[in-house]
Design a protein around this motif. Structure first.
Motif, short mmCIF file in Angstrom:
data_model
loop_
_atom_site.label_atom_id
_atom_site.label_comp_id
_atom_site.label_asym_id
_atom_site.label_seq_id
_atom_site.Cartn_x
_atom_site.Cartn_y
_atom_site.Cartn_z
N THR A 1 9.52 -17.04 -3.51
CA THR A 1 9.90 -18.47 -3.53
C THR A 1 8.80 -19.32 -2.90
N GLN A 2 8.25 -18.87 -1.78
CA GLN A 2 7.16 -19.63 -1.13
C GLN A 2 5.92 -19.67 -2.02
N ALA A 3 5.63 -18.56 -2.71
CA ALA A 3 4.44 -18.51 -3.58
C ALA A 3 4.61 -19.49 -4.75
N LEU B 1 4.53 -21.79 14.06
CA LEU B 1 5.93 -21.64 14.48
C LEU B 1 6.02 -21.35 15.97
N ARG B 2 5.15 -20.45 16.45
CA ARG B 2 5.19 -20.12 17.90
C ARG B 2 4.86 -21.36 18.73
N ALA B 3 3.93 -22.20 18.26
CA ALA B 3 3.61 -23.43 19.00
C ALA B 3 4.83 -24.35 19.03
N ASP C 1 -2.74 -17.59 6.39
CA ASP C 1 -2.54 -16.30 7.06
C ASP C 1 -1.05 -16.19 7.41
N GLY C 2 -0.33 -15.35 6.66
CA GLY C 2 1.12 -15.22 6.92
C GLY C 2 1.95 -16.12 6.02
N PHE C 3 1.33 -16.75 5.07
CA PHE C 3 2.02 -17.59 4.09
C PHE C 3 1.27 -17.48 2.76
N PRO C 4 1.93 -17.37 1.61
CA PRO C 4 3.38 -17.22 1.44
C PRO C 4 3.86 -15.83 1.86
N ARG C 5 5.16 -15.76 2.11
CA ARG C 5 5.76 -14.50 2.55
C ARG C 5 6.91 -14.09 1.64
N THR C 6 7.28 -14.96 0.71
CA THR C 6 8.32 -14.64 -0.27
C THR C 6 7.84 -15.18 -1.61
N LYS D 1 6.40 -11.30 21.92
CA LYS D 1 7.80 -10.86 22.03
C LYS D 1 8.21 -10.00 20.84
N ASP D 2 7.71 -10.37 19.63
CA ASP D 2 8.13 -9.63 18.44
C ASP D 2 7.26 -8.39 18.19
N ASP D 3 6.38 -8.02 19.14
CA ASP D 3 5.65 -6.76 19.03
C ASP D 3 6.37 -5.64 19.80
N SER E 1 -2.20 -20.29 10.25
CA SER E 1 -1.28 -19.18 10.47
C SER E 1 0.11 -19.76 10.68
N THR E 2 1.03 -19.47 9.75
CA THR E 2 2.38 -20.04 9.91
C THR E 2 3.05 -19.46 11.16
N GLY E 3 2.75 -18.19 11.48
CA GLY E 3 3.31 -17.59 12.70
C GLY E 3 2.84 -18.37 13.93
N SER F 1 14.19 -11.92 16.14
CA SER F 1 14.87 -10.79 15.51
C SER F 1 13.98 -10.09 14.48
N GLY F 2 12.82 -10.70 14.15
CA GLY F 2 11.92 -10.09 13.18
C GLY F 2 12.20 -10.52 11.75
N GLU F 3 13.21 -11.37 11.56
CA GLU F 3 13.53 -11.86 10.21
C GLU F 3 12.60 -13.02 9.85
N LEU F 4 12.70 -13.47 8.59
CA LEU F 4 11.87 -14.60 8.17
C LEU F 4 12.60 -15.92 8.35
N VAL F 5 11.86 -16.93 8.74
CA VAL F 5 12.38 -18.30 8.88
C VAL F 5 12.65 -18.82 7.45
N PRO F 6 13.70 -19.64 7.24
CA PRO F 6 14.00 -20.09 5.88
C PRO F 6 12.82 -20.77 5.17
P1 AMP Z 1 3.36 -13.60 12.13
O1 AMP Z 1 2.64 -14.13 13.32
O2 AMP Z 1 2.70 -14.02 10.84
O3 AMP Z 1 3.61 -12.11 12.17
O4 AMP Z 1 4.80 -14.32 12.10
C1 AMP Z 1 5.72 -14.16 13.17
C2 AMP Z 1 7.10 -14.54 12.70
O5 AMP Z 1 7.11 -15.92 12.29
C3 AMP Z 1 7.61 -13.77 11.49
O6 AMP Z 1 8.18 -12.52 11.84
C4 AMP Z 1 8.64 -14.75 10.94
O7 AMP Z 1 9.83 -14.75 11.69
C5 AMP Z 1 7.95 -16.10 11.16
N1 AMP Z 1 7.11 -16.48 10.00
C6 AMP Z 1 5.76 -16.61 9.98
N2 AMP Z 1 5.34 -16.98 8.77
C7 AMP Z 1 6.43 -17.09 7.99
C8 AMP Z 1 6.65 -17.42 6.63
N3 AMP Z 1 5.64 -17.70 5.79
N4 AMP Z 1 7.95 -17.44 6.18
C9 AMP Z 1 8.98 -17.17 6.99
N5 AMP Z 1 8.84 -16.83 8.28
C10 AMP Z 1 7.59 -16.79 8.79
#
Ligand code: AMP
Length: 239
Positions: free
Chosen positions: A105-107, A49-51, A98-103, A182-184, A44-46, A69-74
């Motif tokens: 470009t990532q795919a 990232l959280r870790a 799980d949560g990747f790819p998200r764009t 936090k982002d919920d 899970s990329t989320g 902010s709810g945006e996507l990480v580059p």
């Molecule tokens: P999630 O737990 O998958 O809902 O991800 C939480 C947050 O992590 C997202 O709102 C993005 O800011 C970031 N994030 C997770 N996965 C990606 C991804 N594949 N690309 C960009 N940002 C991501």
């Protein structure tokens, strides 16, 4: 599934499995079940990232404000992180993204990476990815996200509307106090759903165009969704 069928599946290289769907569609919950049945890791990329944010790494420092902010990480940051994870030994037979790819470009990056020299030593490198999208109605998503609570110790996910813990705000497994991500928060949820529509929804067309997409109705009881998901994997083109 009988014991022999499970044993047969566990011997196979099942390759990459990509789970798509908006935030709250149940990707994380289904990924945990699939990981258990097939003995492959959930990536899970989320969560990664959280870790990183919690550990205060350089990546975490760059990602923190964007995630809040709810945006996507580059893309470049996330792709580097995924590349490092996919070459680890536990991904040898397959893995669940799980949560990747998200764009798109990532795919495109992922397609290239799975064919590249960096990945060719993984035994499952020749197995094409299978892509499952969980489709869920917008109003259900809002209830799922605003009601979501998780255990910071064991990672178990609850929902105050659909799957409440036995004792309010307390994990059934280990008694830890449950937390809300936090982002919920409602304002951030709306940003995350907008980011999904803008950047992630086009991915379904990307994979549909390649003939790889399977859509599952995620607006049902969790066990019904799991059963259809496992059946889809069993009858997938790789087992
Ligand atoms: P999630 O737990 O998958 O809902 O991800 C939480 C947050 O992590 C997202 O709102 C993005 O800011 C970031 N994030 C997770 N996965 C990606 C991804 N594949 N690309 C960009 N940002 C991501």
């Amino acid at each position: 599934m009988d014991g022999q069928a499970v044993a047969d599946i566990k011997r196979c290289d099942i390759g990459p499995l990509i789970l798509l769907g908006p935030p709250g569609a149940g990707k994380g919950t289904q990924a945990k079940k699939i990981a258990e049945v097939y003995s492959i890791p959930q990536i899970s990329t989320g969560d990664i990232l959280r870790a990183n944010v919690s550990a205060g790494t350089e990546l975490g420092k760059k990602a923190k404000a964007i995630m809040e902010s709810g945006e996507l990480v580059p893309d470049s940051l996330v792709c580097d992180m995924v590349a490092a994870r996919l070459v680890e030994p536990d991904c040898a037979r397959g893995f669940i993204l799980d949560g990747f790819p998200r764009t798109v470009t990532q795919a495109e990056w992922l397609d290239g990476f799975l064919q590249s020299k960096l990945f060719e030593n993984q035994p499952c490198a020749k197995v094409p990815p299978i892509v499952i999208e969980f489709a869920v109605d917008y109003n259900s998503l809002l209830r799922r996200l605003t009601g979501r609570r998780s255990c910071p110790t064991c990672g178990r996910i609850y929902n105050v509307y659909y799957q409440a813990p036995r004792v309010a705000d307390t994990c059934d497994v280990d008694g830890t106090k449950l937390v809300t991500r936090k982002d919920d928060d409602e304002q951030v949820i709306s940003e995350r759903l907008k980011a999904y529509e803008r950047q992630t929804l086009p991915l379904t067309e990307y994979y549909r165009g390649k003939g790889r997409l399977r859509v599952i109705d995620g607006d049902r009881e969790m066990d019904a969704v799991t059963a259809e998901t496992l059946e889809t994997l069993e009858h997938g083109n790789r087992l």
